[in-house]
Every structure is written in C-alpha cells, then in structure tokens.
Design an enzyme around this catalytic site. Structure first.
Site, mmCIF file in Angstrom:
data_model
loop_
_atom_site.group_PDB
_atom_site.id
_atom_site.type_symbol
_atom_site.label_atom_id
_atom_site.label_comp_id
_atom_site.label_asym_id
_atom_site.label_seq_id
_atom_site.Cartn_x
_atom_site.Cartn_y
_atom_site.Cartn_z
ATOM 1 N N HIS A 151 65.697 -32.448 -34.225
ATOM 2 C CA HIS A 151 66.102 -33.229 -33.052
ATOM 3 C C HIS A 151 66.490 -32.314 -31.881
ATOM 4 O O HIS A 151 66.048 -32.489 -30.752
ATOM 5 C CB HIS A 151 67.292 -34.111 -33.464
ATOM 6 N N ARG A 165 50.445 -38.779 -29.863
ATOM 7 C CA ARG A 165 50.748 -38.814 -31.298
ATOM 8 C C ARG A 165 51.491 -40.118 -31.584
ATOM 9 O O ARG A 165 52.584 -40.338 -31.064
ATOM 10 C CB ARG A 165 51.619 -37.616 -31.677
ATOM 11 N N ARG A 204 45.766 -40.985 -30.748
ATOM 12 C CA ARG A 204 45.375 -40.592 -32.105
ATOM 13 C C ARG A 204 45.929 -41.612 -33.090
ATOM 14 O O ARG A 204 47.105 -41.965 -33.029
ATOM 15 C CB ARG A 204 45.940 -39.206 -32.431
ATOM 16 N N GLU A 213 39.733 -30.525 -37.296
ATOM 17 C CA GLU A 213 40.858 -29.724 -37.788
ATOM 18 C C GLU A 213 40.732 -29.373 -39.263
ATOM 19 O O GLU A 213 41.637 -28.796 -39.849
ATOM 20 C CB GLU A 213 42.202 -30.413 -37.486
ATOM 21 N N ASN A 227 46.068 -26.384 -34.567
ATOM 22 C CA ASN A 227 47.234 -26.153 -35.435
ATOM 23 C C ASN A 227 46.830 -26.298 -36.899
ATOM 24 O O ASN A 227 47.102 -25.432 -37.733
ATOM 25 C CB ASN A 227 48.359 -27.145 -35.130
ATOM 26 N N ASP A 228 46.180 -27.413 -37.192
ATOM 27 C CA ASP A 228 45.741 -27.608 -38.569
ATOM 28 C C ASP A 228 44.498 -26.796 -38.880
ATOM 29 O O ASP A 228 44.356 -26.262 -39.978
ATOM 30 C CB ASP A 228 45.475 -29.096 -38.839
ATOM 31 N N ARG A 269 51.077 -23.837 -42.365
ATOM 32 C CA ARG A 269 51.627 -23.657 -41.018
ATOM 33 C C ARG A 269 53.149 -23.704 -40.991
ATOM 34 O O ARG A 269 53.772 -23.381 -39.989
ATOM 35 C CB ARG A 269 51.012 -24.672 -40.042
ATOM 36 N N CYS A 324 43.291 -30.073 -28.465
ATOM 37 C CA CYS A 324 44.658 -30.576 -28.293
ATOM 38 C C CYS A 324 45.661 -29.816 -29.154
ATOM 39 O O CYS A 324 46.824 -30.174 -29.208
ATOM 40 C CB CYS A 324 44.728 -32.063 -28.572
HETATM 41 C C1 PEP Z 1 46.551 -29.989 -34.550
HETATM 42 O O1 PEP Z 1 46.516 -30.003 -35.790
HETATM 43 O O2 PEP Z 1 46.154 -29.041 -33.855
HETATM 44 C C2 PEP Z 1 47.115 -31.141 -33.825
HETATM 45 C C3 PEP Z 1 47.032 -31.244 -32.524
HETATM 46 O O3 PEP Z 1 47.728 -32.082 -34.561
HETATM 47 P P1 PEP Z 1 49.199 -31.958 -35.175
HETATM 48 O O4 PEP Z 1 49.828 -30.684 -34.663
HETATM 49 O O5 PEP Z 1 49.902 -33.194 -34.755
HETATM 50 O O6 PEP Z 1 48.904 -31.901 -36.647
HETATM 51 MG MG MG Z 2 46.759 -31.862 -36.888
#
Ligand code: PEP
Ligand code: MG
Length: 657
Positions: A303, A410, A446, A544, A567-568, A578, A615
């Site tokens: 938070h 999101r 999404r 991803e 990210n994923d 991660r 993204c």
């Molecule tokens: C990602 O995986 O890059 C992504 C944008 O989704 P999240 O970080 O919400 O998993």
């Molecule tokens: Mg993701």
C-alpha cells in the site's frame, strides 16, 4: 413484529451494505434486530451485522419492537430485497496493487563503494531524496491493569466516552478533506464505523464498570472483537481485525494524552522512517511534506509503495531489521531507483544527493513542454505514448502528463479491492468512464489477470506449487465463464461510450483467443436480445509467454493488436521468478534472449499489418525506446511518471534523422 425475506443484496451484507443498513435502522426509534439461523443481532451495530456474515440469497428475519416498528420493517426489508441496493458504489475508486508496476525485488545486502554506511532494500518508488530523518516507531500500548475504586468508575466512563468522541471527530475531519482519495476515504469511513459501534464501546464500558481502567479495557475489548473477525471464514472480514486494533489504538492514545504521536508533525522534506505504516496513519499523513519513505516492511506492491509512487515520493521498503539502524539517524539520503538508504551521509554524499535532487527537479520542469507533443517516427507514423493505470483515480495524473490514451488498464483492482466480485453494472460504469475520459484515444482494457499468488474473494484458487505457471489470467477466465462473461458484457456495453479495445493476458495458444471470441459473440447476442446498448471492440493479446512469441505469426492473423508484457515475458523467457531477489540479475529485459523475443514478436506483428505495442515496464525506458521503435512498435504504454520523458526520447530520435 417480524418479517422474513431472502437477501438480494449483491454478495450479502459486507461492509458498505452493512453500514447502509445500520444507518437506515438507526433512523427508527424502535429496537431492531436481524436474525439469521436463529442468531439475532442488533441491526444498529455494523460490527455485529458484519459478524453475522449474511450472504446473498440467504433467508433472514427483521424483528422490530417500538412505536415505528412497522415502518422500520418495511424500510429494512425493502433494502434487503432491492437487488440494486447492495451494488458496489465504489466504481472508479482507485489506487491498487494491481495498478503497481511489477514488483522489482532487489538484493537485500549491499556493500558501499565509498565506505559510507549504505543499506539495501526494495526500490519501491523512483527518485532520490535527502532530508532530516523522521523516525516513526510508535510503541506498543500496554494497559496499566489498574483496578478502579468504585467512585472512580463514572469518571473513567466519561473519560472513555470523551476519547471516542475525539477519535470520531478527528476521523470526520479527515473525511471532510477534499484531497482524500476514494480508496483512503473508504478505509477511514470503515474505521469510523467501528469507532462508533457499540460492539466495541459497549464491551469497553462493561469492563470499566467491572473496575478495569479505560486503557486496559479498550485493549481487552478490541482484542475480543478482533478475535471474532479473525474467526469468521471470510478473508475480507478477517482483515477487519486490523481495523479494530487500529481504532482501539487511537482511543488509547487519546486516553494517554499521546494522540500527537502522528505523522502530522513531520517536517518539510523529511524522510519518514518506520517499521510499517498503517492505513490510518497514511490517510492522515501530509504527503506533500514527505521527502521520502523508508520502511522495514513492505515491497513494491504494498500500500505504501503505491501511494508513494502516485505522489512521486521516493521510497525504499523491505529493509527488515536493518531499519532499526535508522532509529537514531539525524539525516538520511535515499535512492528509490537503486533501493539504497544512506544513514547520516558524509559531506561528499550530501553534495552528490543535493545535485541529483536538483537535477531531477530541473528535468521534471523541462519535460513539461512535452505534454502536448504527438511523437512521430521519421516516416511520419504517430507513436502512441499511453498510460498504464488501474483505477479511475489515476486518469487525472495520466491526462496531466499528456497520455495518449491508456495502453493497459489493469482490471484486477476492481476485483481485489472488494470482498465480492464486481457486478456487471459496476464494471460497465468503470470502463465507460475510462473510455469517455480519453476519447478519441483508445483505452486498452486487459481482462482479469489474476492467479493463486493474489487470490481474491469469490474465486476459489487451488493450492499450487508454482502459481506463476498455474491457473491465472486467461486460463482461469475461460474456466469461469460466469466471471469472464460478466466482464465481457460490461466491456461491450462500455464500448458505446468511446474507443475501447480489449486485451487478453497470459495467452499461450490460439484456442484461447478463439474461445474468447466465441464468448464475446455470445455476450453480444445476449445483450441484443435484452435490448441493452452495446458495441464491438478490437480484440488483442498480450505477448508475455515464450509460447505466444513462438506462435506470433499465426496469432497475428487472429487478433487486432499485440501488446508486449515485458515483465512476465522476461521472467518466463529467463525462467527467473520476477519476485525472487536472488535471481534478480537474470530478470533483465536487456538480456539478448528477451530482446530477441521482442524482436520476433514485432516482426510477426508488422508482417501481418497489426499494431504492436508494449505495456511492460521496459516501455518507459529511454535507453530502450529507440530500439523498440526501430523494431516497429508504434505504441508504448507506461506509468504516467515516464510519459513526458518517453515523448522527449522519441522526438529526439525523429530530430536526428
Ligand atoms: C507484463 O507482464 O509486462 C505486464 C504488463 O503485466 P503485469 O505486470 O500486470 O503482469
Ligand atoms: Mg503480465
């Protein structure tokens, strides 16, 4: 006098409907009770009502006795039977774990190059700061355990009632502030309900009458009420136990004359140091004065991290016991990008940080001119620089920096913030507001991307050894058409109000797209039959997973766009969790393996003539943007704080040509 009915309040009498029900009941002078399974509780206590755990479609009886009993029963039964009465009215409330960028864990120990004592934590909110240390380590309150003399009891009751009134008045003042976010407002309103509830106050008064001093009585009563909440089989209600403790603590502090122990006195530009910071403290904190935050607890998605990021406050969290080394510090320098904390920096470090703080302020000021810039590639193609957000509250911040729409909304927050699944109406309202705010730009929503690592009320997740490889995202949605169709119907309804696009997370095979498309068609047919206005939307996918990269050429023929989730994608390509700090080095988007996956995706998308965007966090990195643009990406979506810098980077590229 009594009447029974079936509860039609959406998801039952959880916090908000319980509060409304109590408000309604308190409007009558009769004694009113709600009875479920033979158990009767006062309808004028929201704590007791919540603990009755009344669910939707359960039978209950409203019992009233008094002059206005008929009217009371009528009104309360009317409320319970009106299915719209319990619909969540917090559509659009924002700020969330889901809105946060990917947790970027960092190693927990670091050696200092120049010998200055340097602590390493989690880089939770970017930026550098240096300022006086403001240590906030409120002591655990212990009751004196004093027995009252008989003639002291009335005075102690008065003292207790005065303390409750003062806590309530302070909460009312907080609620009256314009700058309180909807999320924080909800937190404070729930605390005020508890402070006003006679489940807690009644128990305290009983103990005082038996001879306990007020502080000891509050501690004991709060522990008892909190234990009741902990025992209910509902994790939303379990979390209310913390609220009860927080309220009890506030009352005790007033009784002890210590209510000034708060963040309200934090000096301008100070670095707030704490083991943990509670919701109540945060809601009251003068965030504008806080220069930086350092905590023993917390991570990038806690938070405090989310609040720090949305207010542009650098933060380093998760220091563990090392935070104790800061208790006596007089000055602290923090680097929220690297996760460093420097205690009582020497002259050279102070000068270095002051320079960096100044440079950051100048950069921010200089970037403002890029707000209205529409970046274009050398060939004239517009590059959309859009925002990643997770709530309606973030719209303003995104618009302020010149976001060209939303590249990733999101939706997890809508599902995670409440103890029940969001209704179709609530979702439709949220997505419509978003579409209207950014029209004619597009808003890419999404669909729910949630899994066993972040369970939510209303969905039963199996225990999984590897939740990141498990039942998450599109996999869960396709198995739960009841949840998925509600979201798709809401999106079809919202598409009437602007440029909505929909994107599917965690895609690993084409069948997931075709099955979703069939569900979208089913939903559209239902809405048509019901006469509900709706419109179609472009359907795209996130890239991803390595599987999605490898089938990208075929996938590109099935969808309207790709959005690369770095990210994923990084964690799956590199097989490096991660969230795991020990493999953080491998979790690097610039690794040639990941860059080549991005390039393969871009090539497949460009060849098929569909839009390719990104993204993941990498989309906002000025050092990588030129490479992504050269690969053919035409949309980059990022946290609003990175937008102007990204526009500047793209503009500089075009100018070089
Ligand atoms: C990602 O995986 O890059 C992504 C944008 O989704 P999240 O970080 O919400 O998993
Ligand atoms: Mg993701």
């Amino acid at each position: 006098m009594e009447r029974s009915t079936i509860v039609r309040v959406h998801e039952g009498l959880h916090a908000r409907p319980a509060t409304r029900f109590v408000k309604l009941a308190k409007g009558f002078e009769s004694d009113v009770e709600l009875v479920k399974d033979g158990k009767a509780v006062s309808a004028k206590s929201s704590v007791k009502l919540m603990l009755l755990a009344v669910k939707e479609n359960q039978e209950v009886t409203v019992r009233a006795s008094g002059a206005d009993a008929i009217e009371a029963i009528e009104a309360l039964i009317g409320y319970l039977e009106n299915p719209r009465a319990g619909l969540d009215d917090e559509a659009g409330e924002g700020g969330s774990e889901a809105a946060a960028p990917a947790p970027q864990a960092t190693p927990t120990a670091a050696a200092s190059a120049d010998g200055t004592p340097k602590l390493q934590g989690v880089a939770a909110s970017e930026g550098v700061a240096i300022g006086p240390a403001f240590a906030h380590f409120p002591a655990e309150i212990e009751g004196p355990g004093r027995r009252l003399l008989a003639d002291e009891i009335d005075g102690e009751l008065e003292r207790f009632r005065g303390a409750v009134a003062s806590v309530q008045a302070r909460m009312d003042r907080t609620l009256a502030k314009d700058n309180l976010s909807a999320g924080d407002r909800g937190i404070v309103a729930a605390l005020r309900d508890i402070a006003a509830d006679d489940s807690l106050t009644g128990e305290v008064e009983k103990l005082i009458k038996e001879g306990d001093d007020a502080v000891s009585a509050v501690i004991a009563a709060a522990a008892a009420v909190a234990a009741d909440f902990s025992a209910v089989d509902d994790h939303y209600l379990n979390a209310r136990a913390d609220d009860v403790h927080a309220v009890g603590r506030q009352i005790c502090l007033v009784l002890l004359g210590q209510d000034e122990v708060s963040l309200e006195t934090i000096p301008q530009g100070a670095i707030l140091i704490a083991d943990d910071i509670g919701a109540w403290d945060l809601a009251r904190a003068p965030l504008k004065r806080i220069g930086g935050v350092v905590c023993g607890h917390g991570g990038a998605t806690s938070h405090i991290a989310i609040i720090a990021r949305s207010h542009g406050i650098p933060a380093v969290l998760g220091l563990g016991d090392k935070v104790n080394a800061l208790r006596t510090a007089s000055q602290v320098a923090i680097d929220g990008n690297a996760g460093h904390v420097i205690v009582d920096p020497d002259e050279a470090t102070r000068a270095d940080f002051s320079r960096r703080v100044e440079a950051a302020a100048q950069e921010r000021a200089g970037l403002k001119i890029f707000k209205g810039v529409t970046p274009i590639r050398a060939d004239g193609t517009v590059i959309e620089v859009a925002a990643n957000i997770g709530s309606l509250e973030e719209i303003e911040a995104a618009q302020e920096v010149g976001a060209m729409g939303v590249g990733l909304f999101r939706t997890e927050l809508l599902f995670m913030r409440h103890m029940h699944l969001p209704s179709e109406d609530m979702q439709a309202e949220t997505y419509s507001a978003l579409a209207k705010a950014f029209a004619p730009h597009s808003v890419i929503v999404r669909t729910l991307d949630i899994g066993g690592d972040k369970p939510i009320a209303g969905i039963e997740f199996p225990d999984e050894e590897n939740p990141f490889l498990g039942w998450r995202g599109i996999r869960m949605c396709l198995d739960r058409p009841d949840i998925f169709k509600r979201q798709l119907r809401a999106l079809l309804r919202a598409a009437v109000h602007g440029n909505i696009k929909v994107m599917l997370p965690m895609i690993s095979e084409i069948a997931e797209v075709t099955r979703t498309r069939a569900l979208v068609e089913e939903c559209a047919a239902e809405l048509k039959a019901e006469g509900v206005p709706h419109a179609g939307f472009d359907l795209g996918v996130m890239i991803e997973t390595p599987a999605a990269v490898l089938i990208a050429p075929a996938l590109a023929k099935e969808v309207a766009f790709f959005s690369i989730g770095t990210n994923d994608l990084t964690q799956y390509i590199m097989a490096a969790d991660r969230l795991n700090p020990t493999v953080a080095k491998l979790n690097d988007v610039t690794n040639p393996a990941v860059m080549s996956a991005i390039e393969l995706t871009a090539r497949a998308g460009v060849a098929a003539g569909i839009m390719v965007g990104m993204c993941g966090e990498a989309a906002g990195r000025p050092d990588l943007i030129p490479t992504f643009i050269k690969m053919g990406l035409t949309e980059l979506s990022m946290s609003p704080a990175s937008i102007q810098r990204a526009k500047k980077t793209i503009a500089a590229m075009a100018a070089e040509k």
